[in-house]
Design an enzyme around this catalytic site. Sequence first.
Site, short mmCIF file in Angstrom:
data_model
loop_
_atom_site.label_atom_id
_atom_site.label_comp_id
_atom_site.label_asym_id
_atom_site.label_seq_id
_atom_site.Cartn_x
_atom_site.Cartn_y
_atom_site.Cartn_z
N MET A 193 0.84 -1.21 0.00
CA MET A 193 0.00 0.00 0.00
C MET A 193 0.88 1.26 0.00
SD MET A 193 -3.41 -0.89 2.09
CE MET A 193 -2.78 -0.69 3.72
N LEU A 232 6.77 3.12 1.62
CA LEU A 232 7.60 1.93 1.81
C LEU A 232 8.71 2.13 2.84
CD1 LEU A 232 7.94 0.76 -1.90
CD2 LEU A 232 6.16 0.21 -0.25
N GLY A 237 11.07 -3.04 5.53
CA GLY A 237 10.32 -4.29 5.53
C GLY A 237 9.82 -4.61 4.12
N HIS A 238 9.20 -3.62 3.48
CA HIS A 238 8.72 -3.82 2.11
C HIS A 238 9.91 -4.14 1.17
CE1 HIS A 238 5.54 -0.84 3.55
NE2 HIS A 238 4.81 -1.88 3.18
N GLN A 256 -10.44 -2.82 1.85
CA GLN A 256 -9.96 -3.49 3.07
C GLN A 256 -10.01 -2.57 4.29
OE1 GLN A 256 -6.02 -4.29 1.23
NE2 GLN A 256 -5.18 -3.82 3.24
N ASP A 283 2.18 -9.38 8.81
CA ASP A 283 0.72 -9.54 8.72
C ASP A 283 0.44 -11.03 8.59
OD1 ASP A 283 -0.27 -6.57 8.35
OD2 ASP A 283 1.52 -6.82 7.15
N GLN A 342 -2.93 -12.46 7.42
CA GLN A 342 -3.10 -12.12 6.01
C GLN A 342 -2.32 -13.10 5.13
OE1 GLN A 342 -2.89 -7.98 4.34
NE2 GLN A 342 -0.83 -8.59 3.80
N SER A 348 6.41 -0.41 10.17
CA SER A 348 5.04 -0.29 9.67
C SER A 348 4.84 1.13 9.16
CB SER A 348 4.05 -0.55 10.81
OG SER A 348 2.75 -0.09 10.45
#
Length: 281
Positions: free
Chosen positions: A30, A33, A36-37, A61, A150, A153, A185
Amino acid sequence: MAVIRSVTSMQRLARKLAGQGKKIGLVPTMGFLHEGHLSLIKRARKKTDIVITSIFVNPTQFAPGEDLEQYPRDERGDIRKIKRAGGEIIFIPRAEDIYPEGFQTYVTVEQLTLTLEGKMRPTHFRGVTTIVAKLFNICRPDVAVFGMKDYQQAIVLKRMTHDLGYPITFIIAPTVREPDGLAMSSRNKYFTPEQRPEALCLYYALTSARSMVQAGEYTAAIIRKEMRAVIKATCPTAIIDYIAFTDFETLQPVQHVTAGTICSLAIKVHGVRLIDNMKLL
Ligand code: AMP
């Protein structure tokens, strides 16, 4: 590097790349960034020839009253970071192309979405599975990478991938943390510098749970009680949504920690809802 905004152009390019025998990786995000991404992009890059990173703040969502409008965005920064991480294609679709007028077709995974996050956010996973199925259809990846951050997910999407028969290798990559342990996050941005140390209460609770297990305490109820105490001591205003002990694959609750038990928790810290998890044994 290419930035693609049109669904049909993305479909055409994915088909062309597959025709050339290229292995495609997909990392759905989403945006806004962080490392982690980027770790997911690097992981996908190792397994494939070309990585598509999608950036889409998926409205379906988010429930009414959640942070859809405030969700942080930084398209230019994201493009720079993806390029540095070795991602070749960035797909930034328009909401009206993903959800055309009259849209009414959703993908749902049943039991696995009834617990944990699904219980707290009843419409959330339907939005997640629908957008990821659409991204799979558009980008036709050979490999897709999701984060353990997540956890539910990832398990839900793995189930969907298997159940719908997508020929995709599904990878769950480890959570990247800040040096002090806070799980990275996009929502960490909401904290003021004064609030930020209290966000560590999730990490402190999880590490105390892990220490208890290492010391031979396996009873979930006893560990949960101690975790509540740790959270109260490190962030007195925290609101605990849940502290759960579940089996890694089935997400079913367990009373006693065994190999493969995951402890996950969701806590509101100064109005920001954070989730985190840790394998205990
Ligand atoms: P998001 O942009 O929050 O939807 O996340 C996109 C992907 O990045 C999801 O698969 C997440 O699980 C993953 N992700 C988010 N935070 C982290 C992290 N700290 N470490 C590793 N992966 C992450």
